[in-house]
Write a protein that holds these residues in place. Structure first.
Motif, PDB file in Angstrom:
ATOM      1  N   TYR A  75       0.405   7.244  -2.708  1.00 29.30           N
ATOM      2  CA  TYR A  75       1.440   7.863  -3.528  1.00 29.30           C
ATOM      3  C   TYR A  75       0.791   8.504  -4.746  1.00 29.30           C
ATOM      4  O   TYR A  75      -0.036   7.877  -5.409  1.00 29.30           O
ATOM      5  CB  TYR A  75       2.462   6.805  -3.978  1.00 29.30           C
ATOM      6  N   ARG A 134      11.251   1.583  -5.048  1.00 34.80           N
ATOM      7  CA  ARG A 134      12.150   1.380  -3.913  1.00 34.80           C
ATOM      8  C   ARG A 134      11.593   2.063  -2.663  1.00 34.80           C
ATOM      9  O   ARG A 134      11.611   1.496  -1.578  1.00 34.80           O
ATOM     10  CB  ARG A 134      13.541   1.890  -4.240  1.00 34.80           C
ATOM     11  N   ARG A 135      11.085   3.283  -2.805  1.00 31.20           N
ATOM     12  CA  ARG A 135      10.510   4.010  -1.663  1.00 31.20           C
ATOM     13  C   ARG A 135       9.293   3.267  -1.110  1.00 31.20           C
ATOM     14  O   ARG A 135       9.131   3.138   0.105  1.00 31.20           O
ATOM     15  CB  ARG A 135      10.139   5.438  -2.064  1.00 31.20           C
ATOM     16  N   GLU A 138      10.583   0.300   0.817  1.00 34.53           N
ATOM     17  CA  GLU A 138      11.107   0.724   2.115  1.00 34.53           C
ATOM     18  C   GLU A 138       9.964   1.011   3.088  1.00 34.53           C
ATOM     19  O   GLU A 138      10.017   0.613   4.262  1.00 34.53           O
ATOM     20  CB  GLU A 138      11.998   1.952   1.950  1.00 34.53           C
ATOM     21  N   ASP A 139       8.927   1.672   2.602  1.00 35.67           N
ATOM     22  CA  ASP A 139       7.753   1.950   3.442  1.00 35.67           C
ATOM     23  C   ASP A 139       7.067   0.655   3.867  1.00 35.67           C
ATOM     24  O   ASP A 139       6.591   0.530   4.997  1.00 35.67           O
ATOM     25  CB  ASP A 139       6.752   2.842   2.702  1.00 35.67           C
TER      26      ASP A 139
END
Length: 149
Positions: A75, A134-135, A138-139
């Motif tokens: 990221y 949050r992303r 989720e990943d």
């Protein structure tokens, strides 16, 4: 100001129930104050990503990485300090008492183990358009499913 992004390593620590460990950053933190976060931080000069991952887990929790299960993702983000970071996040298992992490005094105020359907809490105190943690969560849960956990 450096032109290359700063490198970071993040650990999504998984327990035997398939939950992931999160900790709340203290309100005094410069970046993302009073928000939920994963374990991790910047690589020190000359440090490799796995060494940084292990060091950060021990510094922030007192636990020791026992197994790196796999890469969750990479990221790129820019903090309110203007520095761009490239963060590599991994699913990990740790050794230690999972009910008693040793949170870094002054840096983190509380912790939670969250299941896949509990991650709404990660939006607390986050800017409405942020959603990065949050992303990542989720990943991480998707990666856990992919490896059969």
């Amino acid at each position: 100001m450096p032109t290359d992004p700063l490198r970071c390593a993040g650990a999504l620590i998984v327990d035997d129930d398939g939950r992931i460990f999160f900790q709340r950053r203290s309100p005094q933190r410069k970046l993302f104050p009073d928000t939920w976060d994963i374990v991790g931080g910047h690589l020190e000069p000359g440090e490799g990503i796995e060494d940084a991952l292990s060091r950060e887990v021990t510094e922030e929790t007192g636990w020791t990485v026992s197994v790196v299960l796999g890469l969750v993702g990479e990221y790129t983000w820019t903090g309110n300090d203007g520095f761009t970071r490239l963060e590599s996040d991994f699913l990990v298992r740790v050794d230690g008492d999972l009910t008693r992490p040793r949170l870094e005094v002054g840096k983190h105020t509380e912790f939670r183990w969250l299941g896949e359907h509990e991650i709404d809490v990660l939006d607390e105190h986050r800017h409405v358009n942020d959603g990065m943690i949050r992303r990542i969560a989720e990943d991480a849960f998707a990666a856990l499913h992919a490896i059969g956990l």
